[in-house]
Every structure is written in C-alpha cells, then in structure tokens.
Write an enzyme that holds these catalytic residues in place. Sequence first.
Site, PDB file in Angstrom:
ATOM      1  N   TRP A  13       0.814  -1.229   0.000  1.00  0.00           N
ATOM      2  CA  TRP A  13       0.000   0.000   0.000  1.00  0.00           C
ATOM      3  C   TRP A  13       0.839   1.266   0.000  1.00  0.00           C
ATOM      4  O   TRP A  13       0.299   2.364  -0.070  1.00  0.00           O
ATOM      5  CB  TRP A  13      -0.973  -0.011   1.198  1.00  0.00           C
ATOM      6  CG  TRP A  13      -1.954  -1.139   1.168  1.00  0.00           C
ATOM      7  CD1 TRP A  13      -2.151  -2.044   0.153  1.00  0.00           C
ATOM      8  CD2 TRP A  13      -2.880  -1.514   2.201  1.00  0.00           C
ATOM      9  NE1 TRP A  13      -3.138  -2.945   0.486  1.00  0.00           N
ATOM     10  CE2 TRP A  13      -3.606  -2.641   1.746  1.00  0.00           C
ATOM     11  CE3 TRP A  13      -3.165  -1.007   3.459  1.00  0.00           C
ATOM     12  CZ2 TRP A  13      -4.591  -3.262   2.502  1.00  0.00           C
ATOM     13  CZ3 TRP A  13      -4.146  -1.617   4.232  1.00  0.00           C
ATOM     14  CH2 TRP A  13      -4.858  -2.732   3.755  1.00  0.00           C
ATOM     15  N   HIS A 102      12.851  -2.482  -1.275  1.00  0.00           N
ATOM     16  CA  HIS A 102      12.029  -1.992  -2.396  1.00  0.00           C
ATOM     17  C   HIS A 102      12.810  -0.904  -3.129  1.00  0.00           C
ATOM     18  O   HIS A 102      13.551  -0.141  -2.510  1.00  0.00           O
ATOM     19  CB  HIS A 102      10.700  -1.440  -1.853  1.00  0.00           C
ATOM     20  CG  HIS A 102       9.729  -1.131  -2.940  1.00  0.00           C
ATOM     21  ND1 HIS A 102       9.799   0.017  -3.694  1.00  0.00           N
ATOM     22  CD2 HIS A 102       8.669  -1.832  -3.414  1.00  0.00           C
ATOM     23  CE1 HIS A 102       8.819   0.011  -4.586  1.00  0.00           C
ATOM     24  NE2 HIS A 102       8.123  -1.104  -4.445  1.00  0.00           N
ATOM     25  N   GLU A 104      12.016   1.877  -4.138  1.00  0.00           N
ATOM     26  CA  GLU A 104      11.799   3.234  -3.600  1.00  0.00           C
ATOM     27  C   GLU A 104      12.650   3.443  -2.346  1.00  0.00           C
ATOM     28  O   GLU A 104      13.150   4.544  -2.105  1.00  0.00           O
ATOM     29  CB  GLU A 104      10.300   3.438  -3.318  1.00  0.00           C
ATOM     30  CG  GLU A 104       9.519   3.576  -4.621  1.00  0.00           C
ATOM     31  CD  GLU A 104       8.084   3.096  -4.576  1.00  0.00           C
ATOM     32  OE1 GLU A 104       7.515   2.939  -3.481  1.00  0.00           O
ATOM     33  OE2 GLU A 104       7.522   2.871  -5.672  1.00  0.00           O
ATOM     34  N   GLU A 174      11.217  -6.756  -9.569  1.00  0.00           N
ATOM     35  CA  GLU A 174      10.408  -5.595  -9.947  1.00  0.00           C
ATOM     36  C   GLU A 174      11.241  -4.669 -10.834  1.00  0.00           C
ATOM     37  O   GLU A 174      12.064  -3.889 -10.320  1.00  0.00           O
ATOM     38  CB  GLU A 174       9.980  -4.805  -8.709  1.00  0.00           C
ATOM     39  CG  GLU A 174       9.104  -5.577  -7.756  1.00  0.00           C
ATOM     40  CD  GLU A 174       8.267  -4.624  -6.901  1.00  0.00           C
ATOM     41  OE1 GLU A 174       7.041  -4.673  -7.018  1.00  0.00           O
ATOM     42  OE2 GLU A 174       8.843  -3.829  -6.156  1.00  0.00           O
ATOM     43  N   GLY A 180       4.567   1.539 -11.006  1.00  0.00           N
ATOM     44  CA  GLY A 180       3.725   2.732 -10.967  1.00  0.00           C
ATOM     45  C   GLY A 180       3.614   3.453 -12.293  1.00  0.00           C
ATOM     46  O   GLY A 180       3.092   4.567 -12.365  1.00  0.00           O
ATOM     47  N   SER A 219       3.269  -2.724 -12.076  1.00  0.00           N
ATOM     48  CA  SER A 219       2.021  -2.524 -12.829  1.00  0.00           C
ATOM     49  C   SER A 219       1.255  -3.828 -13.072  1.00  0.00           C
ATOM     50  O   SER A 219       0.688  -4.035 -14.155  1.00  0.00           O
ATOM     51  CB  SER A 219       2.290  -1.788 -14.148  1.00  0.00           C
ATOM     52  OG  SER A 219       2.826  -0.504 -13.880  1.00  0.00           O
ATOM     53  N   GLY A 240       1.279  -2.833  -6.265  1.00  0.00           N
ATOM     54  CA  GLY A 240       1.192  -1.517  -5.640  1.00  0.00           C
ATOM     55  C   GLY A 240      -0.166  -0.884  -5.921  1.00  0.00           C
ATOM     56  O   GLY A 240      -1.162  -1.174  -5.250  1.00  0.00           O
ATOM     57  N   GLY A 241      -0.217  -0.046  -6.950  1.00  0.00           N
ATOM     58  CA  GLY A 241      -1.425   0.739  -7.236  1.00  0.00           C
ATOM     59  C   GLY A 241      -2.714  -0.067  -7.245  1.00  0.00           C
ATOM     60  O   GLY A 241      -3.723   0.346  -6.655  1.00  0.00           O
TER      61      GLY A 241
HETATM   62  P1  PGA Z   1       2.820  -0.937  -8.919  1.00  0.00           P
HETATM   63  O1  PGA Z   1       3.878  -1.060  -7.701  1.00  0.00           O
HETATM   64  O2  PGA Z   1       1.996  -2.190  -8.916  1.00  0.00           O
HETATM   65  O3  PGA Z   1       2.021   0.295  -8.601  1.00  0.00           O
HETATM   66  O4  PGA Z   1       3.624  -0.806 -10.178  1.00  0.00           O
HETATM   67  C1  PGA Z   1       4.539  -2.257  -7.438  1.00  0.00           C
HETATM   68  C2  PGA Z   1       5.490  -2.080  -6.289  1.00  0.00           C
HETATM   69  O5  PGA Z   1       6.095  -1.006  -6.160  1.00  0.00           O
HETATM   70  O6  PGA Z   1       5.678  -2.988  -5.466  1.00  0.00           O
END
Ligand code: PGA
Length: 260
Positions: A13, A102, A104, A174, A180, A219, A240-241
């Site tokens: 999330w 991750h 990020e 990923e 995203g 995604s 994610g999203g």
């Molecule tokens: P996303 O993110 O599904 O929005 O691309 C995946 C993630 O960052 O784990």
Amino acid sequence: MSEERRPLISGNWKMHLNHFEALKLVQELTYLVSRDDVDAVDVSVHPPFTDIRTVQTSLEADKIPFFLGAQHCHFEEKGAFTGEVAPSMLAKLGVSYVIVGHSERREVFGETDAMINAKVRAVLANEMTPILCVGETLDEREAGEAESKVTGQIQSGLAKVKADQVASMVIAYEPIWAIGTGKTASAEDAQAMCESVRNVVRDLHGSAADAVRVQYGGSVKPTNAKELMSQPDIDGALVGGASLEAESFASIVQYRLHQI
Ligand code: PGA
C-alpha cells in the site's frame, strides 16, 4: 507455477491509506475474496506502520486468512534510531512478511545492498519472511545490464543467509521502469528474469532455488495477472497501485479464474 510453491499475492500500500481507510479496504476485501481463493493462494497486505495494529486487530477479530505484512524495518533490535521500527516490534504485531529493499527505499532513501542484507537477516532472525526486492532501471535494461544488476542484488542481499532460510524466502523481481508507470514487463521478459533470479539462487544455494518463491512486481493489474502468474518461474505478484482498491486487488487474487 510449480506445484510445490504456493502463490503469494502481496498488496504493497506504500504511503497510502490512513488506518480508517485501511480498515475499510480490508473489510471490502473480505467480502470479495472467498475461502476457495485463500485455499489456492496466499495473500498478504502491507499497510503503512500506523495502520498495522488496526489491520491486525481486524484480521484476528474476523478470522480473515490474509497474512499481515510490513513495507520496511530497521535491522537493529533497538537503540537511538529516531523514526525507525525494529523487526521484533513487527513480529510482536503478528507480521509475517516484510518487504526489504524496495526500489523506492533504495532510490529515495539511499538504502545500500549492505543495509538490505542486514535487514534480510534481521527479519529472518525474528521468524518473519523477507520479500527481497530486486530490479533494474530502464537505462540498465537498455544497456543489457538487467541480469547482472539483479544478480548482484541477490548475491549481496542473500550474503550470510543459510540455504534453508533462503528456501523460505520470497524474492520480488520488480523492473523499476514498470513500477507505478502502467508499463508491465511482457510475460516472456518477466519469466526470463524470474528464471534468472532462480538460477542465481541455485548457484548460491542449490535446491533452495526450487522452494524460494519469486514474485513479479510492476504494474500488475487484473488484466495481466493471469498471464504473468501462468509463467513457470513466477510464483506471485507484488502489487502496488492495483492493491489500493478492493475490486482490483481481489480480482488479481482471483487470477486463476480469469480467461487470458
Ligand atoms: P505498482 O507497484 O503495482 O504500482 O507498479 C509495485 C510495487 O512497487 O511494489
């Protein structure tokens, strides 16, 4: 998907949803996800820290068979680390899965391979399962460096981790350019990279590679989940999203019922 490896669909999330919103999402999910679904697939939800206790209470009170997850933790057990959360604190809340490294966290917060390895080991020491994230940037992919980048991340992420612990882990491939952005790796490319992840584990730890679960993330949506999940080396999805909305996340959990 190998028969022995149970699929794991995880909802990351990120920094979304306060604890009221998190509670609402969990309750909506329980109406949409059936007993058959959770018999077929493991599901984990990874709320922000401030929501974890609320989500834990709801999962326990309503006997909801989702695993509780976290998005991050520190590697030390306690101390002067303002703002950080120790793995043991998460374990005490009933957290089963912790996302580690991750992209990020690596890119925005400067987490290094050494820190990520320390976190993997700290999470395992607290009897939780790390979801170790790896993946390449678009520049690295275009330069033909995707496999070498991911190989290096796995080698350092798994340093000093025993084979039986590696076997219990999850590695999430990923591609950073797919997170995203709405761009998903093709099922063939995702499969090739997840196979390569498994091969790196095999080189390091032999048969642990047959047990480690490899997720694809970037995604993932209801429209591509089944094709991705049908690949032999993709054992799950880190979402994610599309995990922020009950219908789309439930639909991904139910990928096995989709027509391709
Ligand atoms: P996303 O993110 O599904 O929005 O691309 C995946 C993630 O960052 O784990």
